[in-house]
Design a protein around this motif. Sequence first.
Motif, PDB file in Angstrom:
ATOM      1  N   ARG A   1       0.819  -1.216   0.000  1.00 39.26           N
ATOM      2  CA  ARG A   1       0.000   0.000   0.000  1.00 39.26           C
ATOM      3  C   ARG A   1       0.851   1.264   0.000  1.00 39.26           C
ATOM      4  O   ARG A   1       0.462   2.279  -0.564  1.00 39.26           O
ATOM      5  CB  ARG A   1      -0.924   0.011   1.208  1.00 39.26           C
ATOM      6  CG  ARG A   1      -2.007  -1.024   1.088  1.00 39.26           C
ATOM      7  CD  ARG A   1      -2.996  -0.906   2.210  1.00 39.26           C
ATOM      8  NE  ARG A   1      -4.022  -1.934   2.069  1.00 39.26           N
ATOM      9  CZ  ARG A   1      -4.771  -2.373   3.030  1.00 39.26           C
ATOM     10  NH1 ARG A   1      -4.614  -1.888   4.242  1.00 39.26           N
ATOM     11  NH2 ARG A   1      -5.667  -3.297   2.815  1.00 39.26           N
ATOM     12  N   GLU A   2       2.000   1.209   0.623  1.00 36.97           N
ATOM     13  CA  GLU A   2       2.871   2.386   0.699  1.00 36.97           C
ATOM     14  C   GLU A   2       3.589   2.662  -0.616  1.00 36.97           C
ATOM     15  O   GLU A   2       4.030   3.787  -0.848  1.00 36.97           O
ATOM     16  CB  GLU A   2       3.907   2.189   1.810  1.00 36.97           C
ATOM     17  CG  GLU A   2       3.294   2.012   3.177  1.00 36.97           C
ATOM     18  CD  GLU A   2       4.326   1.584   4.208  1.00 36.97           C
ATOM     19  OE1 GLU A   2       5.528   1.695   3.924  1.00 36.97           O
ATOM     20  OE2 GLU A   2       3.913   1.147   5.291  1.00 36.97           O
ATOM     21  N   LEU A   3       3.736   1.663  -1.465  1.00 39.18           N
ATOM     22  CA  LEU A   3       4.505   1.833  -2.692  1.00 39.18           C
ATOM     23  C   LEU A   3       3.737   2.584  -3.774  1.00 39.18           C
ATOM     24  O   LEU A   3       4.347   3.236  -4.619  1.00 39.18           O
ATOM     25  CB  LEU A   3       4.944   0.471  -3.226  1.00 39.18           C
ATOM     26  CG  LEU A   3       5.949  -0.273  -2.360  1.00 39.18           C
ATOM     27  CD1 LEU A   3       6.235  -1.637  -2.956  1.00 39.18           C
ATOM     28  CD2 LEU A   3       7.227   0.515  -2.207  1.00 39.18           C
ATOM     29  N   GLY A   4       2.456   2.456  -3.792  1.00 37.14           N
ATOM     30  CA  GLY A   4       1.648   3.157  -4.779  1.00 37.14           C
ATOM     31  C   GLY A   4       1.747   2.535  -6.166  1.00 37.14           C
ATOM     32  O   GLY A   4       2.018   1.352  -6.329  1.00 37.14           O
ATOM     33  N   THR A   5       1.552   3.372  -7.172  1.00 43.87           N
ATOM     34  CA  THR A   5       1.524   2.896  -8.556  1.00 43.87           C
ATOM     35  C   THR A   5       2.880   2.356  -9.004  1.00 43.87           C
ATOM     36  O   THR A   5       2.959   1.361  -9.720  1.00 43.87           O
ATOM     37  CB  THR A   5       1.092   4.043  -9.498  1.00 43.87           C
ATOM     38  OG1 THR A   5      -0.129   4.589  -9.011  1.00 43.87           O
ATOM     39  CG2 THR A   5       0.878   3.546 -10.903  1.00 43.87           C
ATOM     40  N   GLY A   6       3.958   3.007  -8.575  1.00 41.73           N
ATOM     41  CA  GLY A   6       5.293   2.538  -8.953  1.00 41.73           C
ATOM     42  C   GLY A   6       5.576   1.139  -8.443  1.00 41.73           C
ATOM     43  O   GLY A   6       6.208   0.328  -9.133  1.00 41.73           O
ATOM     44  N   GLY A   7       5.101   0.848  -7.245  1.00 39.30           N
ATOM     45  CA  GLY A   7       5.285  -0.489  -6.685  1.00 39.30           C
ATOM     46  C   GLY A   7       4.502  -1.544  -7.435  1.00 39.30           C
ATOM     47  O   GLY A   7       4.990  -2.655  -7.653  1.00 39.30           O
ATOM     48  N   ILE A   8       3.278  -1.189  -7.835  1.00 40.75           N
ATOM     49  CA  ILE A   8       2.448  -2.126  -8.603  1.00 40.75           C
ATOM     50  C   ILE A   8       3.095  -2.409  -9.952  1.00 40.75           C
ATOM     51  O   ILE A   8       3.157  -3.562 -10.397  1.00 40.75           O
ATOM     52  CB  ILE A   8       1.016  -1.564  -8.786  1.00 40.75           C
ATOM     53  CG1 ILE A   8       0.339  -1.362  -7.435  1.00 40.75           C
ATOM     54  CG2 ILE A   8       0.196  -2.448  -9.700  1.00 40.75           C
ATOM     55  CD1 ILE A   8       0.046  -2.635  -6.689  1.00 40.75           C
ATOM     56  N   ILE A   9       3.594  -1.370 -10.610  1.00 42.78           N
ATOM     57  CA  ILE A   9       4.229  -1.546 -11.921  1.00 42.78           C
ATOM     58  C   ILE A   9       5.491  -2.397 -11.793  1.00 42.78           C
ATOM     59  O   ILE A   9       5.740  -3.284 -12.618  1.00 42.78           O
ATOM     60  CB  ILE A   9       4.532  -0.180 -12.559  1.00 42.78           C
ATOM     61  CG1 ILE A   9       3.215   0.496 -12.935  1.00 42.78           C
ATOM     62  CG2 ILE A   9       5.427  -0.326 -13.775  1.00 42.78           C
ATOM     63  CD1 ILE A   9       3.371   1.918 -13.397  1.00 42.78           C
ATOM     64  N   SER A  10       6.271  -2.150 -10.753  1.00 36.04           N
ATOM     65  CA  SER A  10       7.500  -2.932 -10.587  1.00 36.04           C
ATOM     66  C   SER A  10       7.204  -4.398 -10.316  1.00 36.04           C
ATOM     67  O   SER A  10       7.889  -5.284 -10.839  1.00 36.04           O
ATOM     68  CB  SER A  10       8.362  -2.344  -9.481  1.00 36.04           C
ATOM     69  OG  SER A  10       7.729  -2.500  -8.234  1.00 36.04           O
ATOM     70  N   ILE A  11       6.179  -4.691  -9.519  1.00 37.91           N
ATOM     71  CA  ILE A  11       5.872  -6.089  -9.242  1.00 37.91           C
ATOM     72  C   ILE A  11       5.235  -6.756 -10.461  1.00 37.91           C
ATOM     73  O   ILE A  11       5.446  -7.953 -10.697  1.00 37.91           O
ATOM     74  CB  ILE A  11       4.995  -6.251  -7.977  1.00 37.91           C
ATOM     75  CG1 ILE A  11       5.183  -7.644  -7.385  1.00 37.91           C
ATOM     76  CG2 ILE A  11       3.551  -6.033  -8.258  1.00 37.91           C
ATOM     77  CD1 ILE A  11       6.538  -7.934  -6.880  1.00 37.91           C
ATOM     78  N   LEU A  12       4.495  -6.005 -11.262  1.00 37.92           N
ATOM     79  CA  LEU A  12       3.969  -6.564 -12.507  1.00 37.92           C
ATOM     80  C   LEU A  12       5.110  -6.917 -13.455  1.00 37.92           C
ATOM     81  O   LEU A  12       5.077  -7.954 -14.119  1.00 37.92           O
ATOM     82  CB  LEU A  12       2.996  -5.592 -13.167  1.00 37.92           C
ATOM     83  CG  LEU A  12       1.618  -5.508 -12.516  1.00 37.92           C
ATOM     84  CD1 LEU A  12       0.774  -4.436 -13.199  1.00 37.92           C
ATOM     85  CD2 LEU A  12       0.909  -6.837 -12.561  1.00 37.92           C
ATOM     86  N   PHE A  13       6.121  -6.059 -13.517  1.00 40.87           N
ATOM     87  CA  PHE A  13       7.298  -6.341 -14.328  1.00 40.87           C
ATOM     88  C   PHE A  13       7.998  -7.605 -13.819  1.00 40.87           C
ATOM     89  O   PHE A  13       8.429  -8.458 -14.596  1.00 40.87           O
ATOM     90  CB  PHE A  13       8.244  -5.135 -14.300  1.00 40.87           C
ATOM     91  CG  PHE A  13       9.440  -5.274 -15.177  1.00 40.87           C
ATOM     92  CD1 PHE A  13       9.319  -5.279 -16.555  1.00 40.87           C
ATOM     93  CD2 PHE A  13      10.698  -5.396 -14.626  1.00 40.87           C
ATOM     94  CE1 PHE A  13      10.412  -5.416 -17.367  1.00 40.87           C
ATOM     95  CE2 PHE A  13      11.811  -5.527 -15.420  1.00 40.87           C
ATOM     96  CZ  PHE A  13      11.672  -5.539 -16.801  1.00 40.87           C
ATOM     97  N   PHE A  14       8.085  -7.740 -12.501  1.00 35.43           N
ATOM     98  CA  PHE A  14       8.672  -8.938 -11.888  1.00 35.43           C
ATOM     99  C   PHE A  14       7.872 -10.180 -12.264  1.00 35.43           C
ATOM    100  O   PHE A  14       8.440 -11.217 -12.620  1.00 35.43           O
ATOM    101  CB  PHE A  14       8.718  -8.747 -10.373  1.00 35.43           C
ATOM    102  CG  PHE A  14       9.310  -9.903  -9.624  1.00 35.43           C
ATOM    103  CD1 PHE A  14      10.674 -10.089  -9.570  1.00 35.43           C
ATOM    104  CD2 PHE A  14       8.491 -10.801  -8.965  1.00 35.43           C
ATOM    105  CE1 PHE A  14      11.232 -11.150  -8.872  1.00 35.43           C
ATOM    106  CE2 PHE A  14       9.028 -11.862  -8.264  1.00 35.43           C
ATOM    107  CZ  PHE A  14      10.396 -12.040  -8.221  1.00 35.43           C
TER     108      PHE A  14
END
Length: 116
Positions: A83-96
């Motif tokens: 929740r703290e990561l926001g959109t950038g965190g979601i995009i990075s984990i999707l890339f992962f």
Amino acid sequence: MNFIFLVVAFLTAIVLVTAAIVIAKLISPRSYNPQKMEAYECGIPTRGKSWMQFRVGYYLFAILFLMFEVETVFLFPWAVIARELGTGGIISILFFFIILVLGLAYAWRKGALEWK
């Protein structure tokens, strides 16, 4: 100044590792007998030759399992602060996930997951 610290740390590491190996060689017990060189598993005596060749497929399957297991371990820290990561965190984990799925698809396509 930082370079001197790095050199001292590197030399200290080399000296400590070398000293540990030398001390272990000097004080370790030495007893060699033919029974010590036999393969041992669960206390059951071996039948036939102890050194037999295994198919590469077993090792490949184990390596793939470990690789994907370690990659999924990286998901736990992300899940804790998702929740703290926001959109950038979601995009990075999707890339992962995309890289993970592509690796799985490649292994599947090459037949590494099939028992023959």
